[in-house]
Scaffold this motif. Structure first.
Motif, PDB file in Angstrom:
ATOM      1  N   ARG A  89      30.286  -3.687 -41.209  1.00 57.50           N
ATOM      2  CA  ARG A  89      31.284  -4.041 -40.862  1.00 57.50           C
ATOM      3  C   ARG A  89      31.084  -5.489 -40.834  1.00 57.50           C
ATOM      4  O   ARG A  89      29.779  -6.267 -40.171  1.00 57.50           O
ATOM      5  CB  ARG A  89      32.182  -4.118 -39.728  1.00 57.50           C
ATOM      6  N   ASP A  90      32.653  -6.987 -41.101  1.00 48.74           N
ATOM      7  CA  ASP A  90      31.725  -8.323 -40.223  1.00 48.74           C
ATOM      8  C   ASP A  90      30.547  -8.475 -41.465  1.00 48.74           C
ATOM      9  O   ASP A  90      29.990  -9.568 -41.139  1.00 48.74           O
ATOM     10  CB  ASP A  90      31.745  -8.616 -39.575  1.00 48.74           C
ATOM     11  N   SER A  91      30.568  -7.856 -42.968  1.00 50.92           N
ATOM     12  CA  SER A  91      29.235  -8.466 -43.779  1.00 50.92           C
ATOM     13  C   SER A  91      29.644  -9.262 -44.790  1.00 50.92           C
ATOM     14  O   SER A  91      30.875 -10.072 -44.759  1.00 50.92           O
ATOM     15  CB  SER A  91      28.403  -7.572 -44.033  1.00 50.92           C
ATOM     16  N   ALA A  92      29.304  -9.683 -45.387  1.00 51.41           N
ATOM     17  CA  ALA A  92      29.655  -9.932 -46.943  1.00 51.41           C
ATOM     18  C   ALA A  92      28.441  -9.486 -48.379  1.00 51.41           C
ATOM     19  O   ALA A  92      27.115  -9.226 -47.638  1.00 51.41           O
ATOM     20  CB  ALA A  92      29.168 -11.430 -46.496  1.00 51.41           C
ATOM     21  N   VAL A  93      29.099 -10.083 -49.050  1.00 50.40           N
ATOM     22  CA  VAL A  93      28.360  -9.058 -50.602  1.00 50.40           C
ATOM     23  C   VAL A  93      28.117 -10.563 -51.258  1.00 50.40           C
ATOM     24  O   VAL A  93      29.213 -11.273 -51.672  1.00 50.40           O
ATOM     25  CB  VAL A  93      29.046  -8.656 -51.247  1.00 50.40           C
ATOM     26  N   THR A  94      27.683 -10.585 -51.847  1.00 44.04           N
ATOM     27  CA  THR A  94      26.632 -12.039 -52.284  1.00 44.04           C
ATOM     28  C   THR A  94      25.772 -11.899 -53.803  1.00 44.04           C
ATOM     29  O   THR A  94      25.025 -10.996 -53.881  1.00 44.04           O
ATOM     30  CB  THR A  94      25.591 -12.557 -51.808  1.00 44.04           C
TER      31      THR A  94
END
Length: 349
Positions: A89-94
């Motif tokens: 949760r509350d991450s990001a995809v790069t």
């Protein structure tokens, strides 16, 4: 995911691929996990536009509160459509693409949990209507390649235990869920059928276990909505009443009236409907100057095809002409007439 790279359209007659070679790799990553050398393919010959997709698998979490994990976290796949990526949760995809020697293109998108919503399609339903409930919760699209479901608790004022129904996703990745419920005022709640009487408020709710910050991962929130139920029979036609009659304290009919002598005002109310009807039967006495001398009421409930005599005692204090009025409402809080009012005039000596 889409990468526009015309210079990588190496063969104008074929579908080209990028990203899966050592020298110019594409990497798809979160803060914790990554897919290396992920392959993107051209959308068409000579387009220079390359696409791929992955499925985010989340982390081990009980998303519907049933005590079991609803996710299968994993990171695997080589592209262009077979990738799975574990993410918190509350991450990001790069996405990063080494476009040329020393030139790396990157782009990121955040990943967050969201607050769900639930609502009835109407604010007011008739007892003969099919009830439709809609839920929108992005986080409950647990598998974008299958129809997911959300358990809903649906209940009414007349049946607080209610029923549990499944709201089904409208398509594999819509995050929009729909449940249908029928109403009955004669049969008990069962399956997708809810016992409810006209005048009830009905409710639908579920627990959202995928809440955004500042909630913690272990928090949950009850998401609820409500609507009103009315009968297809007009309110004023739901009960039948007759003109009042008068009796003494022993129940014997009386035709003449004297001041300071107690009498009973007796009314009859009948329910010809196929459903139970709550009521408030109100007596009001006015003198010939239209001043209210007495007001009282009786509250009750009539089953289908039931008739009931209701009475109140009253003692006229002086001679004169009096108007006896009766009103039948569904409640005192929000009085809606369920039968026409009746007025009777008497002379007291």
């Amino acid at each position: 995911m889409k990468i526009i790279a015309p210079s990588w359209n190496s063969d104008r007659h074929l579908i080209d691929s990028i990203g899966d070679i050592e020298d110019n790799p594409i990497k798809i990553s979160t803060r914790e996990n990554s897919l290396e050398h992920y392959r993107f393919t051209e959308t068409d010959v000579n387009s220079g536009i390359f696409t791929a997709e992955i499925i985010l698998t989340g982390f081990s979490h009980d998303a519907d509160g049933d005590g079991e994990f609803d996710t299968t976290p994993r990171t695997m796949g080589s592209g262009p459509t077979n990738g799975f990526l574990q993410i918190d949760r509350d991450s990001a995809v790069t996405i990063s693409f080494e476009f040329a020697d020393g030139v790396v293109l990157t782009n990121s998108v955040p990943v967050n949990w969201n607050l769900g919503t639930v609502q009835f399609t109407e604010d007011l339903f008739l007892s003969s209507d099919t009830i439709i409930i809609r839920v929108f919760d992005l986080d409950m699209n647990l598998n974008p390649e299958a129809i997911d479901s959300i358990p809903l608790h649906v209940f009414s004022d007349s049946n607080v235990a209610g029923i549990t129904v499944d709201a089904l996703e409208t398509n594999e990745s819509s995050s929009s869920f729909v449940a249908t419920v029928s109403l009955s005022h004669t049969l008990p709640s069962s399956g997708n059928r809810l016992y409810s009487l006209p005048g009830d408020e009905i409710f639908a709710k579920y627990d959202d276990h995928t809440l955004p910050k500042p909630y913690s991962i272990s928090d949950n929130l009850e998401i609820e909505t409500s609507a009103k139920i009315d009968s297809s029979v007009r309110p004023i036609e739901r009960l039948q009443t007759s003109p009042v009659v008068f009796s003494d304290s022993f129940g014997s009919p009386i035709q003449s009236f004297s001041s300071n002598s107690q009498l009973q005002i007796v009314g009859t109310v009948t329910n010809d409907q196929v459903f139970t009807q709550k009521f408030v039967y109100l007596f009001q006495v006015k003198d010939d100057s239209n001043s209210v001398e007495s007001i009282s009421w009786i509250q009750g409930e009539l089953s289908s095809n039931q008739s009931l005599d209701v009475s109140q005692s009253w003692t006229p204090k002086k001679s004169g002409t009096y108007h006896i009025e009766t009103f039948v409402w569904d409640s005192l809080n929000i009085p809606v007439a369920v039968s026409p009012s009746v007025s009777t005039q008497i002379a007291v000596k």
